[in-house]
Design an enzyme around this catalytic site. Structure first.
Site, PDB file in Angstrom:
ATOM      1  N   VAL A  66      -1.044 -68.763  54.851  1.00 47.53           N
ATOM      2  CA  VAL A  66      -0.155 -69.095  53.724  1.00 47.53           C
ATOM      3  C   VAL A  66       0.655 -67.851  53.396  1.00 47.53           C
ATOM      4  O   VAL A  66       0.084 -66.765  53.213  1.00 47.53           O
ATOM      5  CB  VAL A  66      -0.979 -69.506  52.476  1.00 47.53           C
ATOM      6  N   SER A 207       3.849 -51.197  46.877  1.00 46.88           N
ATOM      7  CA  SER A 207       5.141 -50.514  46.989  1.00 46.88           C
ATOM      8  C   SER A 207       4.979 -49.038  46.648  1.00 46.88           C
ATOM      9  O   SER A 207       4.047 -48.675  45.903  1.00 46.88           O
ATOM     10  CB  SER A 207       6.115 -51.157  46.000  1.00 46.88           C
ATOM     11  N   TYR A 220       8.249 -52.755  37.071  1.00 48.02           N
ATOM     12  CA  TYR A 220       7.928 -53.018  38.488  1.00 48.02           C
ATOM     13  C   TYR A 220       6.825 -52.064  38.950  1.00 48.02           C
ATOM     14  O   TYR A 220       5.862 -52.469  39.603  1.00 48.02           O
ATOM     15  CB  TYR A 220       9.197 -52.831  39.322  1.00 48.02           C
ATOM     16  N   SER A 255      16.583 -55.362  52.838  1.00 51.45           N
ATOM     17  CA  SER A 255      16.370 -56.750  52.377  1.00 51.45           C
ATOM     18  C   SER A 255      17.286 -57.024  51.185  1.00 51.45           C
ATOM     19  O   SER A 255      17.938 -56.113  50.665  1.00 51.45           O
ATOM     20  CB  SER A 255      14.913 -56.987  51.945  1.00 51.45           C
TER      21      SER A 255
HETATM   22  N1  LIG Z   1      12.380 -54.439  50.380  1.00 49.63           N
HETATM   23  C1  LIG Z   1      11.799 -53.323  49.988  1.00 49.63           C
HETATM   24  O1  LIG Z   1      12.399 -52.226  50.059  1.00 49.63           O
HETATM   25  C2  LIG Z   1      10.401 -53.354  49.463  1.00 49.63           C
HETATM   26  C3  LIG Z   1       9.727 -52.149  49.283  1.00 49.63           C
HETATM   27  C4  LIG Z   1       8.423 -52.161  48.806  1.00 49.63           C
HETATM   28  C5  LIG Z   1       7.801 -53.364  48.537  1.00 49.63           C
HETATM   29  N2  LIG Z   1       8.467 -54.525  48.700  1.00 49.63           N
HETATM   30  C6  LIG Z   1       7.784 -55.776  48.353  1.00 49.63           C
HETATM   31  O2  LIG Z   1       7.845 -56.690  49.444  1.00 49.63           O
HETATM   32  C7  LIG Z   1       7.871 -58.030  48.962  1.00 49.63           C
HETATM   33  C8  LIG Z   1       9.027 -58.793  49.609  1.00 49.63           C
HETATM   34  O3  LIG Z   1      10.237 -58.130  49.278  1.00 49.63           O
HETATM   35  P1  LIG Z   1      11.612 -58.437  50.035  1.00 49.63           P
HETATM   36  O4  LIG Z   1      12.372 -57.184  49.993  1.00 49.63           O
HETATM   37  O5  LIG Z   1      11.353 -59.109  51.334  1.00 49.63           O
HETATM   38  O6  LIG Z   1      12.272 -59.489  49.019  1.00 49.63           O
HETATM   39  P2  LIG Z   1      13.465 -60.522  49.256  1.00 49.63           P
HETATM   40  O7  LIG Z   1      14.182 -60.261  50.531  1.00 49.63           O
HETATM   41  O8  LIG Z   1      14.240 -60.525  47.987  1.00 49.63           O
HETATM   42  O9  LIG Z   1      12.703 -61.926  49.425  1.00 49.63           O
HETATM   43  C9  LIG Z   1      11.962 -62.431  48.367  1.00 49.63           C
HETATM   44  C10 LIG Z   1      11.317 -63.748  48.748  1.00 49.63           C
HETATM   45  O10 LIG Z   1      10.560 -64.190  47.627  1.00 49.63           O
HETATM   46  C11 LIG Z   1      11.048 -65.447  47.185  1.00 49.63           C
HETATM   47  N3  LIG Z   1      11.075 -65.505  45.728  1.00 49.63           N
HETATM   48  C12 LIG Z   1      11.707 -64.653  44.885  1.00 49.63           C
HETATM   49  N4  LIG Z   1      11.515 -65.034  43.621  1.00 49.63           N
HETATM   50  C13 LIG Z   1      10.739 -66.156  43.673  1.00 49.63           C
HETATM   51  C14 LIG Z   1      10.210 -67.022  42.690  1.00 49.63           C
HETATM   52  N5  LIG Z   1      10.478 -66.843  41.391  1.00 49.63           N
HETATM   53  N6  LIG Z   1       9.459 -68.065  43.079  1.00 49.63           N
HETATM   54  C15 LIG Z   1       9.212 -68.287  44.383  1.00 49.63           C
HETATM   55  N7  LIG Z   1       9.697 -67.507  45.369  1.00 49.63           N
HETATM   56  C16 LIG Z   1      10.450 -66.452  45.006  1.00 49.63           C
HETATM   57  C17 LIG Z   1      12.449 -65.564  47.704  1.00 49.63           C
HETATM   58  O11 LIG Z   1      12.753 -66.937  47.790  1.00 49.63           O
HETATM   59  P3  LIG Z   1      14.257 -67.491  47.778  1.00 49.63           P
HETATM   60  O12 LIG Z   1      14.823 -67.013  49.076  1.00 49.63           O
HETATM   61  O13 LIG Z   1      14.161 -68.945  47.696  1.00 49.63           O
HETATM   62  O14 LIG Z   1      14.902 -66.832  46.594  1.00 49.63           O
HETATM   63  C18 LIG Z   1      12.320 -64.855  49.053  1.00 49.63           C
HETATM   64  O15 LIG Z   1      11.764 -65.712  50.017  1.00 49.63           O
HETATM   65  C19 LIG Z   1       7.941 -57.922  47.434  1.00 49.63           C
HETATM   66  O16 LIG Z   1       6.662 -58.080  46.892  1.00 49.63           O
HETATM   67  C20 LIG Z   1       8.434 -56.502  47.205  1.00 49.63           C
HETATM   68  O17 LIG Z   1       8.022 -55.997  45.963  1.00 49.63           O
HETATM   69  C21 LIG Z   1       9.747 -54.555  49.167  1.00 49.63           C
END
Ligand SMILES: NC(=O)c1ccc[n+]([C@@H]2O[C@H](COP(=O)([O-])OP(=O)(O)OC[C@H]3O[C@@H](n4cnc5c(N)ncnc54)[C@H](OP(=O)(O)O)[C@@H]3O)[C@@H](O)[C@H]2O)c1
Length: 346
Positions: A66, A207, A220, A255
């Protein structure tokens, strides 16, 4: 005082000084040995040990993973790469159309099954978790990827953070992660009871924002730091059930959330990042001093290790450097927003 009393007093002082010197030397040797051992384990984790074999989690035997936040960025890559290893995937996130597209891609590319759950975790409705429960209760689930997360739209002083943004961050990152895990853990335990020898895996996205207290991303930062303690506590509880629980710490990844498009040595894309996570699940990779925690991408791991072993994550120096960096990012973001608003007017 006689001559001999004087000599005895000096000798007494000397043995005290000697004892202190030996104690200091022993502490130094102990610290250096521990640094040497943790550096050696870091190098083993990052560059020597082979990739994890997902057979132990039930790969290619009809088991399910999941993934939350599955339709984009890092979560999309978790879904694709776990499917490529032979897991059926339950895709959970907000946008139905994106989920449908991804489900079709996964089924045709990897010949596995998928199920879609389209919910908005920010809404914090009990029905969200009821839907997840109903969809997965009959499935042999062995893996849960707690990936969904939200950050601030731009760095912002805590007192100026909009209430809705603050609530969404805590609801999505914390409440939703905990309640989803509560629904899924009993299903994993049941699957493992029926499949002796198979293990379970729960990965939760942490993070650097949670590793280091991060001014201007305070909510955050706190939400991700919460996940560190929660996930490690859960790891202790679930070890007897043969479920590996790990907090995955990441610095920036390209992202929609990070708003970064170009990769660099320290900023991988989701594909590179998730490859490193899955290759090393169960190892520390930079988080050498933390139980059930990993910083899997190699440059992130070296950064984590270097910070822990120099200034420390909770030091004033680390905090003030982090503050300066986020004040600068905020200034640039506000300037950009003003420029875009002016262009729109013209
Ligand atoms: N990117 C970074 O630099 C980074 C660094 C450290 C940690 N992280 C962590 O990695 C994880 C993923 O980040 P990412 O960068 O891949 O994010 P992302 O590209 O913005 O993708 C977020 C995903 O979560 C879904 N989502 C967002 N809000 C939601 C909600 N309210 N209900 C259900 N689904 C929701 C989105 O769905 P939709 O597409 O339908 O909106 C999308 O599939 C997060 O926990 C983030 O804190 C990221």
């Amino acid at each position: 005082m006689s001559f001999f009393d004087g000599v005895n007093a000096i000798a007494g002082n000397c043995s005290l000084v000697n004892a202190l010197l030996y104690a200091a030397l022993s502490v130094g040797v102990l610290k250096l040995t521990s640094l040497f051992l943790s550096s050696a384990s870091l190098i083993l984790d990052l560059f020597v040990l082979p990739s994890v074999n997902y057979k132990k989690y039930g790969a290619k035997s009809g088991k399910w993973a999941v993934v939350t936040g599955a339709s984009d960025g890092i979560g999309k890559e978790y879904s694709l790469q776990l499917a490529s290893k032979g897991f059926n995937i339950v895709l959970v996130s907000r946008t139905q159309s994106k989920l449908e597209l991804l489900a079709t891609e996964i089924e045709s590319k990897y010949k596995v099954e998928t199920k879609i759950i389209s919910i908005d975790f920010a809404s914090d409705k009990p029905e969200n978790y009821e839907t997840i429960k109903q969809t997965i209760s009959a499935l042999p689930v062995t893996i849960l990827i707690n990936n969904v997360g939200q950050s601030h739209s731009i760095p912002v002083p805590f007192v100026e953070t909009e209430e809705q943004e603050l609530r969404n961050i805590i609801t999505i990152n914390n409440t939703a992660t905990l309640l989803t895990t509560q629904v899924i853990v009993p299903v994993i335990i049941e699957t493992l009871k029926k499949n002796k020898g198979t293990r379970g895996l729960i990965l939760t996205m942490g993070s650097f924002g949670g590793l280091l207290p991060t001014p201007y991303l305070a909510t955050y930062s706190g939400s991700k730091s919460f996940l560190q303690a929660w996930s490690a506590a859960l790891a202790g509880e679930l070890a007897e059930h043969k479920i590996d629980v790990e907090l995955v710490i990441s610095y920036l990844v390209t992202s929609a959330m990070s708003k970064i498009k170009r990769t660099s040595m320290t900023i991988p894309n989701p594909k590179q990042f998730v490859k490193s996570v899955l290759a090393s699940a169960g190892r520390r990779n930079g988080a050498q001093e933390r139980y059930a925690t990993s910083t899997p991408y190699w440059t992130h791991a070296l950064m984590h290790f270097a910070i822990e072993n120099t200034v420390g994550v909770y030091s004033k120096l680390a905090n003030s450097l982090n503050l300066k960096m986020h004040v600068d990012i905020r200034k640039r973001a506000l300037k950009r927003a003003a420029r875009l608003a002016a262009e729109k007017k013209d």
